[in-house]
Design a protein around this motif. Structure first.
Motif: not given
Length: 440
Positions: A191, A194, A198, A202-206, A220, A246, A263
């Motif tokens: 991503h 990143f 980071s 987390s639930t963030t895409v890496h 992640n 995104e 997302e």
């Protein structure tokens, strides 16, 4: 012309052939692909006169059921209603965001280029002194893809075992092992947002992985699966993250490329029209306004993401394209092919700037360095070659690295006094780092 663009032409090749047969035109010409055949039919229909209609009617009368369908569409009035498929709200929002995002990014790029000026290549003399500084066994099966993380702290490696590993770029120690897919992996990408700080949990895409199991998965940095992207009907090839952070693009052997919302995991674009053979490569320009899809049909097609239109077709390769990359300057594109050559195109003039015939086997990867002045090409001929742009896109060979095994993938970054740093993954299951000796 305006008339030709208004004519309804079938998209399926079988239907195009039926139309041509009904018009008593050659069903195919030497070297003609699906898209060229469709364009030829469109031109024929713009010139359709009464004699052509009578010939078509005769074919229909002879009992050709397929031609009868074609004839009914030509002879009768055109059907009312919308012929194209309307885009979703998600796609409309994406195009709007890209239009705004790309303008700001283009301004930043032009400002940076103006500040840099016309740099000489003296700072890249280390390219001639690149050597293999580190080598590690990457996996139990060939390592097919590698990518430096933003910030260059880590290297992600994907292999045919179905595993993806995150390596520390300096120590070459494994940070995380992800049992990503049961089938072999085909690509791994980071991503763009990143960073080393980071949150791994987390639930963030890496990062994302693509596989021969027809799916892509989002993770992640701790190896937690966040989302599975399903929709392709054949194995995936290369992937690319959009610079906006995104969306993910996936190329597939089902002859399409798709754009996914990170997302929601929803496919906002399924680009079916464009290639007559599997789509192997996909990438974006730094501004985020353009995408390039590379097909095994030998063509690279440039798409304007703000409008959805195909704005250019890059031709010249004799066989399928297996690698593609955008230069940071926004207008140069490099492609590598099964014909063993690399081509560099200029989108401003729609011409080929360089043809680089330096490899003896298929080209598996092409990568511009962050400055755009150096092009790195990897091949199944057991070499990685470094080409420097000394004059307006005329790349010249500067160094050849002998790897000892077929090179499946490569990535490049620049690092302080060492200058250019190259990572390669190979058929021999190894991950290697190439850089010049530290002058200190």
């Amino acid at each position: 012309t305006r008339v030709s663009k208004s004519i309804i032409v079938p998209t399926r090749d079988a239907e195009v052939r039926v139309f041509l047969r009904g018009l008593r035109e050659p069903v195919t010409l030497f070297g003609e692909g699906n898209l060229e055949r469709r364009d030829r039919l469109r031109e024929l229909l713009t010139k359709l006169d009464q004699d052509a209609i009578e010939r078509l009617q005769q074919v229909i009368a002879d009992g050709d059921a397929g031609a009868q369908v074609a004839g009914s569409l030509i002879v009768n009035e055109r059907p009312e209603g919308t012929f194209f498929t309307e885009g979703s709200d998600g796609l409309r929002q994406f195009r709007h965001k890209v239009a705004i995002f790309s303008i700001q990014r283009a301004k930043e790029r032009l400002r940076t280029e103006k500040e840099m000026g016309d740099e000489s290549m003296d700072g890249y003399d280390n390219i001639r002194n690149l050597t293999n500084q580190a080598s590690e066994l990457a996996d139990t099966r060939p390592a097919v893809s590698c990518a430096f993380s933003p910030g260059d702290e880590y290297i992600a490696v994907a292999s045919w075992s179905g595993n993806a590993k995150i390596w520390n770029a300096k120590t070459l120690q494994v940070k995380t092992t992800i049992e990503a897919h049961e089938e072999r992996l085909t690509s791994v990408v980071w991503h763009p947002g990143f960073t080393s700080t980071s949150n791994d949990a987390s639930t963030t895409v890496h990062l994302a992985t693509g596989s021969a199991d027809y799916t892509a998965k989002l993770w992640n940095a701790n190896g937690t699966l966040l989302r599975t992207l399903e929709g392709h009907s054949d194995r995936l090839a290369r992937m690319a993250m959009h610079p906006m952070g995104e969306h993910l693009a996936t190329a597939s052997f089902d002859m399409t490329w798709r754009l996914w919302d990170l997302e929601s995991g929803v496919c906002v674009l399924d680009q079916e029209d464009g290639h007559s053979k599997p789509v192997y490569g996909i990438c974006f320009n730094g501004d985020g306004s353009l995408a390039v899809s590379a097909g095994l049909d030998g063509y690279a097609r440039v798409w304007d993401l703000r409008t959805g239109r195909s704005v250019s077709v890059l031709k010249g390769h004799a066989r399928g394209i297996t690698a593609v990359d955008f230069n940071p300057n926004g207008y140069m594109i490099a492609t590598g092919s099964l014909d063993n050559t690399v081509r560099v195109y200029d989108l401003r003039r729609l011409e080929t700037l360089s043809v680089l015939p330096g490899h003896n086997s298929l080209v598996s990867q092409v990568r511009f360095d962050p400055s755009g002045r150096t092009l790195v090409t990897a091949s199944y001929d057991n070499t990685v070659k470094c080409w420097c742009d000394h004059q307006g896109g005329k790349f010249q060979l500067t160094n050849t690295l002998q790897t000892g095994s077929r090179v499946m993938a490569a990535d490049v970054r620049t690092s302080g006094s060492q200058g250019l740093v190259i990572a390669t993954t190979e058929w021999a299951k190894t991950l290697k780092i190439w850089e010049a000796d530290d002058p200190m």
